[in-house]
Write a protein that holds these residues in place. Structure first.
Motif, PDB file in Angstrom:
ATOM      1  N   UNK A   4       0.824  -1.207   0.000  1.00  0.00           N
ATOM      2  CA  UNK A   4       0.000   0.000   0.000  1.00  0.00           C
ATOM      3  C   UNK A   4       0.860   1.260   0.000  1.00  0.00           C
ATOM      4  N   UNK A   5       2.042   1.185   0.638  1.00  0.00           N
ATOM      5  CA  UNK A   5       2.917   2.355   0.690  1.00  0.00           C
ATOM      6  C   UNK A   5       3.405   2.754  -0.696  1.00  0.00           C
ATOM      7  N   UNK A   6       3.609   1.756  -1.552  1.00  0.00           N
ATOM      8  CA  UNK A   6       4.038   2.055  -2.916  1.00  0.00           C
ATOM      9  C   UNK A   6       2.968   2.851  -3.653  1.00  0.00           C
ATOM     10  N   UNK A   7       1.709   2.487  -3.444  1.00  0.00           N
ATOM     11  CA  UNK A   7       0.603   3.226  -4.056  1.00  0.00           C
ATOM     12  C   UNK A   7       0.534   4.648  -3.499  1.00  0.00           C
ATOM     13  N   UNK A   8       0.778   4.772  -2.203  1.00  0.00           N
ATOM     14  CA  UNK A   8       0.760   6.103  -1.587  1.00  0.00           C
ATOM     15  C   UNK A   8       1.879   6.990  -2.139  1.00  0.00           C
ATOM     16  N   UNK A   9       3.064   6.398  -2.291  1.00  0.00           N
ATOM     17  CA  UNK A   9       4.199   7.155  -2.821  1.00  0.00           C
ATOM     18  C   UNK A   9       3.956   7.566  -4.269  1.00  0.00           C
ATOM     19  N   UNK A  10       3.366   6.657  -5.027  1.00  0.00           N
ATOM     20  CA  UNK A  10       3.081   6.974  -6.425  1.00  0.00           C
ATOM     21  C   UNK A  10       2.051   8.099  -6.521  1.00  0.00           C
ATOM     22  N   UNK A  11       1.040   8.019  -5.672  1.00  0.00           N
ATOM     23  CA  UNK A  11       0.029   9.086  -5.637  1.00  0.00           C
ATOM     24  C   UNK A  11       0.676  10.407  -5.228  1.00  0.00           C
ATOM     25  N   UNK A  12       1.513  10.350  -4.198  1.00  0.00           N
ATOM     26  CA  UNK A  12       2.160  11.554  -3.678  1.00  0.00           C
ATOM     27  C   UNK A  12       3.051  12.221  -4.724  1.00  0.00           C
ATOM     28  N   UNK A  13       3.695  11.405  -5.560  1.00  0.00           N
ATOM     29  CA  UNK A  13       4.629  11.954  -6.549  1.00  0.00           C
ATOM     30  C   UNK A  13       3.921  12.698  -7.675  1.00  0.00           C
ATOM     31  N   UNK A  14       2.608  12.505  -7.806  1.00  0.00           N
ATOM     32  CA  UNK A  14       1.892  13.100  -8.933  1.00  0.00           C
ATOM     33  C   UNK A  14       0.933  14.217  -8.544  1.00  0.00           C
ATOM     34  N   UNK A  15       0.584  14.298  -7.264  1.00  0.00           N
ATOM     35  CA  UNK A  15      -0.349  15.358  -6.869  1.00  0.00           C
ATOM     36  C   UNK A  15       0.420  16.660  -6.642  1.00  0.00           C
ATOM     37  N   UNK A  16      -0.228  17.796  -6.883  1.00  0.00           N
ATOM     38  CA  UNK A  16       0.415  19.086  -6.575  1.00  0.00           C
ATOM     39  C   UNK A  16       0.678  19.202  -5.071  1.00  0.00           C
ATOM     40  N   UNK A  17       1.501  20.137  -4.692  1.00  0.00           N
ATOM     41  CA  UNK A  17       1.807  20.332  -3.279  1.00  0.00           C
ATOM     42  C   UNK A  17       0.744  21.228  -2.644  1.00  0.00           C
ATOM     43  N   UNK A  18       0.009  20.651  -1.690  1.00  0.00           N
ATOM     44  CA  UNK A  18      -1.040  21.379  -0.999  1.00  0.00           C
ATOM     45  C   UNK A  18      -0.547  21.769   0.390  1.00  0.00           C
ATOM     46  N   UNK A  19      -1.346  22.605   1.059  1.00  0.00           N
ATOM     47  CA  UNK A  19      -1.015  22.841   2.465  1.00  0.00           C
ATOM     48  C   UNK A  19      -1.298  21.564   3.246  1.00  0.00           C
ATOM     49  N   UNK A  20      -0.762  21.478   4.438  1.00  0.00           N
ATOM     50  CA  UNK A  20      -0.749  20.222   5.190  1.00  0.00           C
ATOM     51  C   UNK A  20      -2.145  19.653   5.421  1.00  0.00           C
ATOM     52  N   UNK A  21      -3.091  20.498   5.804  1.00  0.00           N
ATOM     53  CA  UNK A  21      -4.431  20.000   6.121  1.00  0.00           C
ATOM     54  C   UNK A  21      -5.139  19.487   4.869  1.00  0.00           C
ATOM     55  N   UNK A  22      -4.981  20.207   3.752  1.00  0.00           N
ATOM     56  CA  UNK A  22      -5.597  19.766   2.503  1.00  0.00           C
ATOM     57  C   UNK A  22      -4.974  18.454   2.028  1.00  0.00           C
ATOM     58  N   UNK A  23      -3.656  18.385   2.140  1.00  0.00           N
ATOM     59  CA  UNK A  23      -2.946  17.171   1.705  1.00  0.00           C
ATOM     60  C   UNK A  23      -3.422  15.951   2.494  1.00  0.00           C
ATOM     61  N   UNK A  24      -3.549  16.111   3.796  1.00  0.00           N
ATOM     62  CA  UNK A  24      -3.963  14.991   4.649  1.00  0.00           C
ATOM     63  C   UNK A  24      -5.352  14.498   4.268  1.00  0.00           C
ATOM     64  N   UNK A  25      -6.261  15.421   3.995  1.00  0.00           N
ATOM     65  CA  UNK A  25      -7.620  15.037   3.615  1.00  0.00           C
ATOM     66  C   UNK A  25      -7.654  14.338   2.255  1.00  0.00           C
ATOM     67  N   UNK A  26      -6.914  14.873   1.297  1.00  0.00           N
ATOM     68  CA  UNK A  26      -6.895  14.274  -0.042  1.00  0.00           C
ATOM     69  C   UNK A  26      -6.219  12.901  -0.014  1.00  0.00           C
TER      70      UNK A  26
END
Length: 334
Positions: free
Chosen positions: A212-234
Motif C-alpha cells: 500500500x505504501x508504494x501506491x501512496x508514494x506513487x500518488x504523492x509523486x503526482x499530486x500538486x503540493x497542498x497545504x498540510x491540512x488539505x494534503x492529509x484530507x486528499x
C-alpha cells in the motif's frame, strides 16, 4: 463383446434384417418386433493434481489390454451417469472424487462393445492416495504434456478440450502465485464469477494489499503540493478508495462504505479544498492502480489483458461512484 442377434428375444423366431426408418435394423417377422439399437452409456473422469498431471489407469483386460486410459466404465442400472463416473474412479484408481462439470460428450462405434455414448467429467480428487483396482494393472499421474497413447480416442478428445478450457486459467494462476500462493489449482478459484475475472481481480487486490505504501508514494509523486491540512484530507480519500476497492475486488459488499466518502466531502468543504483539487486527487488515485498492474508485468495472455481491461473499466465506474458521494457531502454545506 457385442454379439450378433440371431433369434428374437421375445418369441424365439429367427431374426431378419430390414430397412426400417432409414436404417437397416434387426426385425422379427414372426412377432413383428423391430430392434432399435441404443448406444451404451459410458462415464469417464479427468482428474488433475496440483502438478497439472492427469490420472490414468492401465487396462488389465481386453479391449486395449495394457494400454492407458482415463478411469472409465459403463453406467449400471439404477445409477446416474455422475454416480457411474465416481464409482468407476474409485474402483479403478481407489480415488474418492467430486464431480465438477461435464467436459465432453462423444458417441463412438467400438469394434468390441458396439455403439457407445461416452460422457467425460472433470472430477476433483478428495482422497489423497491412488491405488489400482482389480481390473487395472496400474494407476498413476502423467504430465499433461507427456502422457502415453490412450486406448480411447474419446479420452484424447476430452483431454484436449479440457486443456483448451483451462490453459488461460493456468497461465493466470502462474502469474498470481507470486503474490497469492494460496491459489495453486483451478479448483481453488471461486466459481461464482468467471475464473479469469476472479483471478485478475484477486491479483489487483493482492497488489494493493501487499504494498500500500508504494501506491501512496506513487500518488504523492503526482499530486500538486497542498497545504498540510488539505494534503492529509486528499490522501485519506486516496487511501479510503484503495481500501474500498480492495474489499470490492475480493467480492465483498461495500455499499455502506460509500457513506464515509460523503463525510469526507463535508470535511473537504469545511477546510476549503477546491473541487479541482479533489477531482485531480481522485483521478490520480484511480490511475495508480492500473500503473502498478502494468509495472508488475503480471498480464501475459490476451485473455488476461482483456479481462484486466474489463475490470479497469469497472474500477473507473467505481471511482465515479466515490466521486459522486464525495460531491454529495461537499454540496451538503453549500
Amino acid at each position: 463383446m457385442k454379439k450378433k442377434r440371431i433369434f428374437c428375444s421375445y418369441c424365439g423366431a429367427p431374426i431378419t434384417v430390414k430397412f426400417i426408418d432409414e436404417k437397416y435394423r434387426d426385425h422379427c417377422d414372426n412377432c413383428n418386433t423391430t430392434f432399435y439399437e441404443n448406444p451404451l452409456p459410458v462415464a469417464s473422469c479427468i482428474v488433475i493434481n496440483d502438478k497439472r498431471e492427469v490420472l490414468l489407469v492401465q487396462r488389465k483386460n481386453d479391449p486395449y489390454k495394457n494400454m492407458w486410459c482415463l478411469p472409465i466404465g459403463f453406467a449400471e442400472t439404477g445409477e446416474s451417469i455422475e454416480q457411474a463416473a465416481l464409482r468407476e474412479l474409485k474402483e479403478e484408481a481407489g480415488v474418492i472424487g467430486e464431480i465438477v462439470r461435464i467436459i465432453d460428450v462423444d458417441t463412438v462405434s467400438n469394434y468390441f462393445y458396439g455403439d457407445l455414448a461416452i460422457i467425460t467429467f472433470e472430477v476433483k480428487q478428495l482422497s489423497p492416495t491412488i491405488k489400482a483396482g482389480d481390473d487395472a494393472l496400474d494407476a498413476k499421474f502423467f504430465p499433461l504434456s507427456n502422457y502415453p497413447p490412450l486406448a480411447w480416442e474419446s479420452n484424447e478428445k476430452a483431454l484436449h478440450k479440457f486443456i483448451e478450457i483451462y490453459k488461460d486459467v493456468w497461465a493466470m494462476i502462474d502469474s498470481l502465485k507470486v503474490i497469492q500462493p494460496a491459489i495453486t489449482t483451478h479448483h481453488d478459484i471461486p466459481r461464482e464469477k468467471s475464473k479469469q475475472y476472479q483471478l485478475i481481480a484477486s491479483i489487483i487486490a493482492s497488489l494493493i494489499e501487499s504494498d500500500i505504501e508504494l501506491f501512496n508514494l506513487q500518488w504523492d509523486s503526482q499530486v500538486p503540493k497542498y497545504n498540510a491540512s488539505h494534503y492529509t484530507l486528499l490522501l485519506s480519500i486516496h487511501q479510503k478508495a484503495l481500501e474500498t476497492i480492495t474489499l470490492w475486488l475480493h467480492g465483498n459488499r461495500v455499499w455502506k462504505n460509500f457513506r464515509e466518502f460523503s463525510a469526507l466531502g463535508m470535511q473537504l468543504k469545511k477546510e476549503g479544498v477546491l473541487l479541482k483539487d479533489i477531482l485531480s486527487a481522485i483521478a490520480i488515485s484511480r490511475k495508480s492502480i492500473w500503473m502498478q498492474v502494468i509495472e508488475k508485468n503480471i498480464l501475459h495472455s490476451p485473455l488476461e489483458i482483456y479481462t484486466a481491461l474489463e475490470i479497469n473499466n469497472r474500477i473507473i465506474l467505481f471511482y465515479d461512484k466515490i466521486t459522486y458521494f464525495i460531491m454529495k457531502g461537499y454540496e451538503h454545506l453549500i
